[in-house]
Design an enzyme around this catalytic site. Structure first.
Site, PDB file in Angstrom:
ATOM      1  N   LEU A  90       0.831  -1.199   0.000  1.00 17.63           N
ATOM      2  CA  LEU A  90       0.000   0.000   0.000  1.00 17.63           C
ATOM      3  C   LEU A  90       0.866   1.249   0.000  1.00 17.63           C
ATOM      4  O   LEU A  90       1.982   1.239   0.527  1.00 17.63           O
ATOM      5  CB  LEU A  90      -0.905   0.017   1.235  1.00 17.63           C
ATOM      6  CG  LEU A  90      -1.971  -1.066   1.346  1.00 17.63           C
ATOM      7  CD1 LEU A  90      -2.759  -0.878   2.634  1.00 17.63           C
ATOM      8  CD2 LEU A  90      -2.905  -1.051   0.152  1.00 17.63           C
ATOM      9  N   ASP A 124       1.293  -4.588  12.968  1.00 14.12           N
ATOM     10  CA  ASP A 124       2.752  -4.537  12.886  1.00 14.12           C
ATOM     11  C   ASP A 124       3.289  -5.965  12.972  1.00 14.12           C
ATOM     12  O   ASP A 124       3.722  -6.433  14.020  1.00 14.12           O
ATOM     13  CB  ASP A 124       3.309  -3.688  14.039  1.00 14.12           C
ATOM     14  CG  ASP A 124       4.776  -3.353  13.841  1.00 14.12           C
ATOM     15  OD1 ASP A 124       5.279  -3.504  12.715  1.00 14.12           O
ATOM     16  OD2 ASP A 124       5.422  -2.948  14.817  1.00 14.12           O
ATOM     17  N   LYS A 296      -9.648   1.950   3.069  1.00 11.45           N
ATOM     18  CA  LYS A 296      -9.985   1.332   1.785  1.00 11.45           C
ATOM     19  C   LYS A 296     -11.367   1.796   1.336  1.00 11.45           C
ATOM     20  O   LYS A 296     -12.255   2.027   2.177  1.00 11.45           O
ATOM     21  CB  LYS A 296     -10.011  -0.201   1.894  1.00 11.45           C
ATOM     22  CG  LYS A 296      -8.688  -0.849   2.231  1.00 11.45           C
ATOM     23  CD  LYS A 296      -8.863  -2.334   2.481  1.00 11.45           C
ATOM     24  CE  LYS A 296      -7.547  -2.948   2.955  1.00 11.45           C
ATOM     25  NZ  LYS A 296      -7.757  -4.199   3.699  1.00 11.45           N
ATOM     26  N   LYS A 320       0.542   6.018   8.568  1.00 12.32           N
ATOM     27  CA  LYS A 320       1.438   5.463   9.576  1.00 12.32           C
ATOM     28  C   LYS A 320       1.616   6.466  10.722  1.00 12.32           C
ATOM     29  O   LYS A 320       1.825   7.663  10.495  1.00 12.32           O
ATOM     30  CB  LYS A 320       2.794   5.107   8.956  1.00 12.32           C
ATOM     31  CG  LYS A 320       2.693   4.031   7.884  1.00 12.32           C
ATOM     32  CD  LYS A 320       4.025   3.386   7.577  1.00 12.32           C
ATOM     33  CE  LYS A 320       4.458   2.466   8.683  1.00 12.32           C
ATOM     34  NZ  LYS A 320       5.675   1.687   8.341  1.00 12.32           N
ATOM     35  N   CYS A 432      37.871  -2.587  27.610  1.00 10.86           N
ATOM     36  CA  CYS A 432      38.777  -2.969  28.690  1.00 10.86           C
ATOM     37  C   CYS A 432      39.700  -4.079  28.189  1.00 10.86           C
ATOM     38  O   CYS A 432      39.220  -5.126  27.749  1.00 10.86           O
ATOM     39  CB  CYS A 432      37.963  -3.454  29.891  1.00 10.86           C
ATOM     40  SG  CYS A 432      38.969  -4.240  31.177  1.00 10.86           S
ATOM     41  N   CYS A 438      38.781  -9.546  34.146  1.00 12.64           N
ATOM     42  CA  CYS A 438      37.587  -8.697  34.289  1.00 12.64           C
ATOM     43  C   CYS A 438      36.357  -9.603  34.343  1.00 12.64           C
ATOM     44  O   CYS A 438      36.023 -10.279  33.361  1.00 12.64           O
ATOM     45  CB  CYS A 438      37.500  -7.727  33.115  1.00 12.64           C
ATOM     46  SG  CYS A 438      36.186  -6.500  33.260  1.00 12.64           S
TER      47      CYS A 438
END
Length: 678
Positions: A90, A124, A296, A320, A432, A438
């Protein structure tokens, strides 16, 4: 007479049909109408009875059985199929003004014809098409490029809101289109589980839904609890459908589809804008994600009058929503240490409601990002979420900046071990260098090594790794293979991750099984900086074994496809350290795979001409060609009457398929090829 042929299976068939119909009804009521008609125990009992009968009488099992909802079928090749009707996209807009223009243009084109609009949610998720014949689901296909998509029928059957058999009246032949979405509650539950297993959480529901539909094991797809929301219905000539889009969706609801109730018929632009305004605010109350509104023309006979553009229909448009943005105070910055030593600054924020959740933290990426954004102490940061679950900082709210606000002074020492941070030329991040002293780096490397995409030692979650580290049993990845049963039993008696007899046995069994993990994943698992899954596979297949990889120069490493200078330098430096060489030798001695396993040569393909096309799971294109020649076959680049086989992988072009069919050349899969040569 055969004893079994004398058994009357008609009562069994009737019972299986009775169970199937009953389970379909219960599923429909639960997933479509939110009603539980029986207890979970009763439902599970019916399902187990049907599964048992299908195992005893496989010839009576229906491909549309409710047991397909559970999954279990393996699909390693998602073949591409052509859509009967192209899946057009679309036209999108973020502007109400353009919606007004669309409405005015539509009225002008229809020149006084009476019509209305339908306004509905823009899900979505992942668009798919479902083909039905005689009321039965026969195929599910992803959108793909709109012309060709992937056949995901096996996985689609596990989605409860996709009806396998339709109810009531229905067209004999039609296609239902809609969106597969990942409901928020199920998505968050899956991320909690992944976190508990030491796996990286999914970034957002949309990507997770897409990945779920391409899982090879349909049982895994079934666990994701996806939902299909129908929004469109079409049929070939000869099939009669209602002459309004709204009417088609109502009919689909009666057939058994999940048609969301958030659809409204609108007569003009004012009602359209009111619908948009309402859902721009109310979208966060929904149990799934939407990113806009679809408008639509409701009367379907008018669609042909309005026609199409090159890419999209003129009778529909998608509005949107803009990403939601909020301003909130920056309270402090904490610095996280990753498994490769990279430092990630994180903004600790005054909690603020954004996109349906409370946001307290957001990444600040690196020192350059902080400088570029000009983030200062006491600033209010602008946070966006949009369609993503993970919030991001998009700027500073300058109207709220306090005069004289001081710039952020980036740390110079590791917040965990105190080592001075290093920043290499051309790199954005600080890291590091104290990789062996560590704590977060050590634990991070261990977690990476045992993760599912690496060595897949699923009995060693984060808590147990911490337990083993605290007890002094594991300091590096090779130590895992030195663990003994007597060391493990009773460990952490006061902790939630305490280890007892069965736990110790399961852990050691998983460690033993990991020794069969292919060499490509071992290269990924050892945790070289910049070497991801794809890079590890390319390196392993190029150098074939660990010794060749260890001895490779930077120049040789950089010759590998997709391995650039930075990665080549990191690999070379990693293998140059004596402590890493020692780890590799210990892993080798433990029995890990240290070379690519290739099939031995013979003449099983002697005299055969094979054309290779597409992407393969076990081999690269060059490797599979070399393997064909190793077995005495000849590789050709084009199909002719002399071609014996077309070896087809994923994403093979339709032209070769058509030519092979025209010339009568047999098309075989990677699995069929392996069966021929093994």
């Amino acid at each position: 007479m055969d004893l079994f042929s004398a058994i009357d299976t008609e009562p069994v068939r009737k019972r299986m049909e009775e169970l199937a119909v009953g389970l379909d009804k219960l599923n429909h009521e639960y997933y479509m109408n939110d009603r539980s008609l029986v207890s979970d125990e009763e439902f599970d009992s019916m399902m187990r009875e049907l599964q048992d009968l299908e195992r005893q009488y496989p010839e009576l099992a229906s491909p549309l059985s409710p047991t397909k909802r559970v999954g279990g079928e393996i699909n390693k090749n998602f073949r591409q199929v052509q859509h009967r009707f192209p899946m057009l996209s679309l036209a999108n807009t973020y502007s109400i003004g353009e919606i007004e223009e669309f409405e005015a243009r539509t009225r002008k084109l229809l020149d006084g014809t009476a019509f209305t609009y339908t306004c509905e949610l823009k899900y979505d998720g992942v668009a798919i098409g479902l083909s039905y014949r005689h009321g039965h689901l026969v195929q599910a296909v992803t959108r793909g490029n709109g012309i060709v998509g992937d056949d995901i029928t096996t996985n689609a059957k596990t989605i409860p809101t996709i009806p396998l058999r339709l109810q009531g009246d229905y067209p004999d032949d039609f296609e239902a289109r809609g969106e597969v979405v990942y409901p928020f509650e199920a998505f968050e539950a899956m991320n909690r589980q992944r976190d508990a297993e030491g796996l990286e959480p999914f970034a957002n529901p949309r990507n997770a839904a897409s990945g779920s539909l391409k899982l090879q094991d349909s049982a895994e797809c079934a666990k994701r609890k996806l939902m299909f929301c129908m929004y469109f219905m079409m049929a070939p000539d000869g099939e009669t459908l209602p002459d309004t889009h709204f009417g088609r969706l109502e009919w689909a609801r009666q057939m058994g589809f999940k048609v969301q109730p958030y659809i409204q018929e609108c007569k003009d632009i004012n009602e359209i804008k009111a619908f948009i305004d309402h859902w721009d605010k109310a979208r966060w109350e929904l149990p799934f994600g939407i990113d806009g509104i679809v408008i639509k023309v409701n009367q379907t006979p008018l669609w042909e009058n309005l026609g199409l553009t090159a890419k999209s229909p003129r009778w529909a448009i998608a509005y949107k929503f803009k990403a939601e943005r909020v301003s909130t105070p920056l309270e402090s910055i904490s610095y996280q240490v990753g498994r490769t030593g990279v430092i990630t600054p994180v903004a600790n924020l005054t909690p603020v409601w954004l996109g349906g959740t409370t946001v307290k933290r957001a990444t600040l990426v690196n020192a350059d990002f902080i400088t570029k954004m000009d983030i200062r102490k006491g600033d209010n940061l602008l946070i966006e979420k949009g369609g993503e679950i993970i919030p991001k900082v998009v700027g500073v709210d300058m109207e709220k900046r306090v005069e004289g606000a001081m710039p952020i002074q980036y740390i110079t020492r590791c917040p965990e071990c105190g080592s001075e941070l290093v920043r290499m030329d051309g790199e954005a991040g600080h890291y590091c260098p104290n990789s062996d002293g560590c704590h977060p780096q050590i634990i991070g490397r261990l977690e990476h090594f045992v993760s599912r995409k690496a060595m897949a030692i699923d009995t060693l979650g984060p808590e147990r790794l911490e337990l083993l580290y605290s007890a002094g049993l594991v300091r590096n990845i090779a130590d895992i293979y030195d663990l003994k049963r007597e060391q493990l039993i009773g460990l952490g008696a006061d902790a939630t991750a305490s280890i007892q007899d069965k736990g110790a046995d399961n852990m050691l069994a998983a460690i033993e099984t990991s020794k069969q993990v292919p060499f490509e994943r071992v290269v990924y698992a050892i945790g070289i900086r910049y070497v991801g899954e794809v890079g590890a596979k390319k390196l392993a297949r190029y150098f074939k074994n660990i010794d060749a990889l260890m001895c490779a120069t930077e120049e040789e490493l950089a010759q590998v496809e997709d391995v650039g200078d930075v990665t080549a330098r990191a690999v070379s430096e990693w293998f140059s350290k004596d402590e890493h060489k020692t780890i590799i030798e210990r892993l080798r001695a433990a029995g890990l795979q240290m070379e690519v396993k290739m099939l031995s040569g013979d003449d099983k393909l002697a005299g055969m001409t094979i054309v290779v096309s597409g992407v393969f799971e076990r081999f690269s294109r060059d490797e599979i060609k070399a393997d064909i020649e190793k077995h005495g076959g000849k590789v050709s680049g084009s199909i002719s009457g002399k071609t014996d086989y077309l070896l087809a992988g994923e994403k093979m072009g339709p032209e070769k398929q058509k030519k092979a069919e025209k010339l009568g050349v047999k098309v075989i899969s990677e699995v069929e090829y392996l069966a021929m040569v093994q």
